[in-house]
Every structure is written in C-alpha cells, then in structure tokens.
Enzyme design. Structure first.
Site: not given
Ligand code: PEP
Ligand code: MG
Length: 541
Positions: A325, A423, A184, A494, A457, A289, A447
């Site tokens: 998303r 994707e 963090h 995106c 990937r 995300r 993707d």
C-alpha cells in the site's frame, strides 16, 4: 515480589536475572594531549563505523532488511555534524577523547530533547548507543559475558545492538527499568520473539534470583512460588499444543465449491514480519503498510532504500502476491520528519492518497521504487483512502509517466497490478466505476466502519459503539464483493474483520478471494475456514 512494567514485546519467560551494571562511570575531565586525543577519538569512531556495517549485514540476514537499517542509521549518526562539531569543540578546549565524546552525546541529546517531539526524544537511545560503542573502542573494554543458561537481561536501558547481541546468548527476556515502548530495541525484541518489559521501576538487589517475566500481565515476579512456576510450565505446554495443533494448517490452501480459490494472506509492516508470516502459513502479503517504514526513520527513506525493501518483499512472497500500500500518512499516522498544518478533522483531512497526490516529493520516489520492484515478483500497488475515479486516474498517469522514464533510462519494470482500498463509503458505492480502472480491491473494514458509522476510530469514548458487524458496513462489503466479481476483479478483505472467526462463514458465503490479517491470527482463521471449505492440495495451487 511482583514488579509492574509496560509490555514492549509479548510472551512469557522464566530465567535467572542477569543485572547489567549501569555504564555511566565518571568520565575523566582531565586535559588531554591535543592531537593525540583527536587521533584516538577518530580511530574509535572509525572502528565503530566498521562494526556497525557488519552488524547491519548480520541483522539483515537474521531479522530482515528493515531492522538491519537501524545500524546503518547509527553509522550515519556517527557522521552527524552537530555530534562531531561538539566533540571537536571539546577537543579544542584540551579535553580527553572520552570527555569530548561525552560532550558530543550530551549536546545532541539536548538538541533532540529540546524539540519536545516524542519520536525525536526517543532517538536519544540511538545517540546513547553509538556513544557507548565508541567509548568501548576508546577504552578497549571487554564485551559483556552472559550466563550460559536461561537468563533475564535486567538493565536501566538497552540499545538495539545489545538486543541483537543477545540473540547469540541464552537470554529469554528483557526487563528495563527505563526504556521506551517505541524504541528500535523494542522492535528488535519483538522481531526476535523475546518478551520485553519497560518502565519496570523499583527493582533493586535482584541479580542472581530466579524471576518470571509475564508479558501478558505486564509484570516480573521475582522468586516465583512453586505454583507460579508450575503455572508457567503449563502455559508453555498449552502454547506448544496450540501451536502444534494449528501448525497442521500451515501449508493448507482452500477452494470454494465453485472452484474459486481463497487466499489467506498476512498484513505486515516490515520484512521481518513478512518472513515470520510466510513461515506461519501466509499465502503472500495481503497488506504491507508502507507508512510503517516511514514512521520510525529520522528522515524519509530514499527511493533506493525503499526499492531494496520492496524488492526483497516481492521476492520473498513470490509466487504469491505482495500487496504494497502506498503511503497512508495523515490523521493518527504522522512521521516525525513531516510537518503539516493542524486540521480540525484529521480523519476527514489530508491523508492517504490525498496527501500523496499533494506531496509529490514523497509520492514519486515511492512510485518509482515500486515500479522498479515490480520486476522481481507479483506486485500489487494499493492506493489508500480512495474516494473517486479521478484519484485513481491521476495515479495511473503518474505511474505511466514514471514507467516511461525508467524504461528510457534502461531500468527494468515488470508487470504490476493497480489496486484500491475500499475503505470509504464513497469507494464502496462507486465500486463498479472503480472496477473499470483497477484489477484489485482490498476492503479496509477498519476505516470503512469509521466512515460509514461516522465514528472516529481513535476516540476511546466511542469504541463501545463501534460495530464493524453493523448491517450498513456488511452491506457495503457484500455489494463491493458482488461488483468486483461481476467485473472479474480480485477482492480482498484486509481490515480486522478478516480475523473475526464469527464472521468467517458469512465472508466465505460471499466467495471473497483474499482474507488478509495479522500473522498471529492466521492459523486460527485457517482452522475455522477448514470447517467450511475444501482443502486444496499444494500441487493443485
Ligand atoms: C483499514 O482501514 O481497514 C485498513 C486495513 O487500513 P488501516 O487499518 O491501516 O487504516
Ligand atoms: Mg485504513
């Protein structure tokens, strides 16, 4: 002298090294006075909790909600059963409050380490941090006094609260002999734009010397030569020039000759990033995300915690869109608290929307939090890894049912748009069918490339063959955009391709509606777009 390390936060900085002494001073093992020691320990724990609440509030104001949550998590850790039970055992054996605290810390760190899970082991930093804080209240020791001129913080390690405290000082960078890339502390340093190097081993006797932290090469140069200092000043100048030049594009918006608008939005993973992106000229968030909220936490965030974050995001981006998303876990993105049977082909396995539909205990709280946040701005709920119309319909049914329930209990639900990621080749090929279900598409070229070219990937041996400009990928993109426009569906890109300056002219020829990319590349892309499109005045938007 040049010391190598790993870059936890990028950038460069020049300053005098301020070495923070290791705080592992010997703890007095002598016997305490039973009840008295217990009262001392609980008083210090209480003070620490109160301080953490204040810090959480401060962090939220300075770097965004997500980062403030670290301190709320620390506050909860102070109530951890294992932690308190170990302290109690030690007190019962007649030890001092300090000793009991040390025992509690060691006990929980041992439990975490025994899991063998890298993410849980990284949480030892948090246990160290909270224990150090309580120890300070026990000893009533003074806070660190930092230099009032540019300095590099050098220490064995750093806790999140110490990073935050540096914000009020002249600190220009952080160098840690230990530390971890995923801590963090590293997240906060990045949010505060402080370059940070971790695992910088072999440093000794450098306090008071001038040093150059190079977060591009991953090293610290102690006593840099005149030439090295000059090169650093030139880098600062160049960075300033570039920023000045690109700043001209901050408030710029674009339209196609046909009158269609182009939106240049940002991909973000936290509220802090969202705030920075909006300042850097993003016209809203094109991809949040949400799984990144879930990766670092010790447990899944509750509906309420998620709602607070989504609501803030939607408020910040309003009147622009906030495209959130839903959970895209599975394959390479797996939170520590979620266990799943090992899969032979995880990229083709239970991930994205497939996982959410099978794990309603994760999905429903997220959908409810999103529905509640829809009342505060312009929300798009985006579904990842869609391959069929039935998946979209299943989600729509869940949303309708949850909406009814919320409304029945008096909770306001606003207007929202449902969208899908394009994707997978399947989604691209059934784009017209999907247009009948949703009003927003976001093409995930990362993707889409992986699945179209059958190239994992994550496999480094294949990265050379990965070609997102492959004609098969480009054809799927152009056909998706054409289908969307035929049905009046807004279509975004995106994936990383949205920041590919060489492809911009081609993407603009499709009249794509939204380009969404990382904030750091935003202005450079806008500069390139300006070569082709007309700038729209702000009041025309
Ligand atoms: C994509 O696949 O292009 C995308 C944007 O999603 P992610 O990179 O998070 O998988
Ligand atoms: Mg993807």
């Amino acid at each position: 002298m040049e010391i190598q390390g790993k870059v936890a936060s990028g950038g460069k900085a020049l300053g005098v090294i301020y070495e923070v002494a290791s705080r592992s001073a010997a703890i007095d093992e002598s016997t305490g006075h039973g009840k008295e020691e217990s009262v001392r320990l609980y008083a210090a724990l209480e003070q620490a909790k109160q301080a953490l609440e204040v810090l959480a509030e401060e962090a939220r104001e300075r770097v965004g909600d997500g980062d403030g949550d670290i301190f709320l998590i620390h506050r909860l850790l102070l109530e951890d059963e294992d932690y308190l039970a170990a302290a109690e055992r030690s007190l019962a054996e007649g030890h001092t409050a300090e000793y009991a605290l040390e025992s509690a810390k060691n006990h929980v760190m041992k439990l975490l380490t025994a899991t063998g899970d890298a993410l849980l082991i990284a949480r030892c930093d948090d246990i160290r941090d909270i224990s150090r804080r309580v120890a300070r209240y026990l000893s009533k020791s003074e806070e660190e006094v930092y230099p009032d001129h540019a300095f590099l913080y050098l220490a064995e390690d750093i806790t999140p609260s110490e990073v935050l405290a540096l914000d009020k000082t002249a600190c220009v960078g952080i160098v840690l002999k230990a530390g971890s890339l995923r801590s963090h502390a590293a997240i906060l340093a990045t949010a505060m734009a402080l370059p940070m190097l971790v695992e910088a081993r072999g440093i000794s006797q450098v306090g008071g010397l001038t040093a150059l932290l190079d977060g591009e090469r991953g090293c610290m140069i102690v006593s840099p030569s005149d030439a090295e200092q000059k090169a650093f000043l030139a880098w600062c100048e160049e960075k300033r020039h570039l920023e000045e030049k690109l700043a001209a594009f901050c408030d710029v918006s674009f339209s196609y000759p046909s009158g269609r608008r182009l939106t240049v939005a940002a991909n973000v993973g936290s509220l802090a990033e969202c705030e920075r992106a909006l300042k850097a000229g993003a016209e809203g968030v094109g991809l949040f995300r949400s799984e990144f909220l879930f990766m670092e936490t010790p447990a899944m965030p509750s509906e309420e915690e998620q709602f607070q974050i989504y609501r803030r995001l939607v408020e910040l981006t309003s009147p622009h869109r906030a495209v959130i998303r839903t959970l895209d876990i599975g394959a390479d993105k797996m939170p520590s608290w979620f266990s799943m049977a090992k899969e032979t082909n995880p990229a083709l396995g239970l991930r994205g929307i497939r996982l959410s539909l099978q794990h309603k205990e994760l999905f429903l709280p997220q959908l409810r939090a999103l529905l509640r946040a829809s009342a505060y701005g312009n929300l798009v709920i985006l579904l990842p890894m869609v391959t069929s119309v039935s998946e979209v319909r299943a989600v729509r049914a869940l949303l309708d049912e949850l909406r009814e329930g919320l409304l029945a209990s008096g909770v306001t639900v606003g207007h929202y748009t449902l969208g899908v990621m394009i994707e997978t080749p399947a989604a691209a090929l059934i784009a017209r069918r999907l247009c009948e279900e949703v009003r927003y598409f976001s093409i995930g070229s990362n993707d889409l490339t992986q699945y179209t070219l059958a190239l994992d990937r994550e496999n480094p041996r294949l990265s050379a063959s990965e070609d997102p400009r492959h004609e098969a990928v480009l054809r799927l993109i152009s056909e998706t955009v054409a289908a969307a426009h035929e049905y009046g569906v807004t279509v975004a890109l995106c994936g990383e391709l949205a920041g590919d300056r060489a492809l911009i002219e081609w993407l603009l020829s499709l009249e794509i509606d939204v380009l969404s990319l990382s904030a750091s590349r935003l202005l450079a892309v806008k500069e390139r777009v300006a070569d082709f499109l007309q700038i729209t005045e702000k009041d025309e938007i």
